[in-house]
Scaffold this active site. Structure first.
Site, PDB file in Angstrom:
ATOM      1  N   GLU A 227      -5.085   3.900   6.341  1.00  0.00           N
ATOM      2  CA  GLU A 227      -4.815   3.770   4.912  1.00  0.00           C
ATOM      3  C   GLU A 227      -5.398   4.960   4.144  1.00  0.00           C
ATOM      4  OE1 GLU A 227      -5.982   0.586   1.414  1.00  0.00           O
ATOM      5  OE2 GLU A 227      -5.473  -0.188   3.395  1.00  0.00           O
TER       6      GLU A 227
ATOM      7  N   ARG B 275       0.841  -1.212   0.000  1.00  0.00           N
ATOM      8  CA  ARG B 275       0.000   0.000   0.000  1.00  0.00           C
ATOM      9  C   ARG B 275       0.871   1.256   0.000  1.00  0.00           C
ATOM     10  NH1 ARG B 275      -2.278  -3.762  -1.001  1.00  0.00           N
ATOM     11  NH2 ARG B 275      -4.225  -4.617  -0.209  1.00  0.00           N
TER      12      ARG B 275
ATOM     13  N   SER C 135     -11.374  -0.247   3.118  1.00  0.00           N
ATOM     14  CA  SER C 135     -10.517  -0.515   4.272  1.00  0.00           C
ATOM     15  C   SER C 135      -9.919   0.787   4.798  1.00  0.00           C
ATOM     16  CB  SER C 135      -9.394  -1.483   3.890  1.00  0.00           C
ATOM     17  OG  SER C 135      -9.924  -2.709   3.450  1.00  0.00           O
TER      18      SER C 135
END
Length: 345
Positions: free
Chosen positions: A341, A170, A245
């Protein structure tokens, strides 16, 4: 150019926030022209020269906790092109404003393989390299060839190859030292057109394919399975505001994981050398957050990793404060500090 413009329709969280100035661009030429200091809003050249413009794609990975006192540029660059390399490989280039899932479906309609496991991920193509989006055993870096960007300092177009992007979990150069320095215009992927590498070993894909009665899956079958799985546990942003998420899955040293295993024997973890990736959703659920609501904000009832604008009236600050409570709770119980995130502004 619009002033005091509501950004609520342009983010999947659906929180109210206003941009002091807002404009949409449809090409690289329009974008570069807009970034010229002479084209700043009348009387406000500092918006280009001093205050960094904010670039919006699909708005699926951003949370506004306040108004943006500057220029927001919505990237609407559209178009898909291809170059045939050989009998089994093609280069597919998509402009930054293309919707990611629609782009995946386009590739599948042409029988181009490599992105099927990334079906139904929200957002646009242009933001996909920024955090090296991934799901079900596949990441952008697996098929990524290059991307064209505008250097915001020189206003020149540059090309970043796989190595230069420095992809991680990520993560990419665009979230590290390149943050705020480039705008992605288009992304090129190398996909298969004949012999495909089918990936079904991750998550519940095999089980879902069995439920569908499929023994020899095609890339289209894998996509359908992924879509079914995601729809069964992830809320649709069109129905309830969310950004997918909210937290990254933390990676901890093996020794720390083994210590936690002695205290929490059911803890989940995926080992990679001397480190273990622990599912953030499991940690959050063990702390009692799954389905819990405070005011206008909740942890989703089917997936604790997802924070939702439960009433549709939440502010960005409420959502941020809710995420802080989760972080503190997980750290207190497991000694692991979750990392958001979603980009916070």
């Amino acid at each position: 150019m619009k002033e005091n413009f509501s950004l609520k329709p342009f983010t999947t969280f659906g929180v109210e926030a206003k941009a002091k100035y807002f404009v949409e661009v449809n090409s690289a030429e329009e974008l570069i022209e807009m970034l010229q200091p002479s084209n700043a809003p009348t009387g406000h050249p500092e918006l280009v020269e001093g205050l960094q413009p904010l670039f919006l794609g699909g708005g699926s990975n951003i949370l506004f906790t306040k108004d943006y006192d500057g220029l927001v540029i919505k990237l609407n660059l559209k178009g898909i092109s291809k170059e045939v390399l050989n009998e089994n490989e093609v280069l597919i280039t998509a402009q930054a404003g293309e919707n990611w899932h629609q782009f995946v479906l386009y590739c599948l309609s042409k029988n181009y393989g490599g992105l099927e496991n990334l079906s139904l991920i929200p957002g646009n193509v242009g933001t996909s390299p920024m955090q090296n989006i991934g799901a079900y055993g596949t990441e952008i870096k697996d098929t990524f060839v290059s991307c064209k960007v505008v250097n915001l300092e020189t206003l020149e177009v540059e090309t970043f190859d796989l190595e230069k992007c420095r992809f991680g979990y990520r993560d990419s150069i665009f979230k590290q030292e390149g943050k705020g320095k480039y705008v992605i215009l288009e992304v090129t992927f190398k996909l298969t057109s004949n012999i495909h590498a089918i990936k079904t070993e991750y998550g519940a894909i095999k089980n879902e394919l069995e439920n569908l009665g499929i023994l020899n899956p095609t890339i289209q079958d894998v996509s359908k399975a992924v879509i079914n799985i995601r729809q069964s546990k992830l809320p649709d942003p069109k129905e309830i505001g969310n950004a997918g998420s909210f937290f990254k899955n933390p990676t901890i040293p093996l020794a720390q994981f083994e210590d936690l295993k002695s205290k929490f024997e059911n803890i989940l973890g995926y080992r990679n050398g001397d480190f273990v990736k622990v599912p953030a959703g499991w940690l959050i659920e063990q702390c009692g957050w799954k389905g819990k609501q405070i005011g206008n904000v909740a942890s989703h009832k089917l997936q604790a990793l997802v924070i939702v604008n439960a009433t549709g009236n939440a502010s960005g600050k409420e959502i941020f404060d809710f995420s802080t409570l989760i972080i503190n709770s997980v750290k207190e119980k497991f000694g692991i500090e979750l990392e958001r995130e979603v980009n916070i502004l």
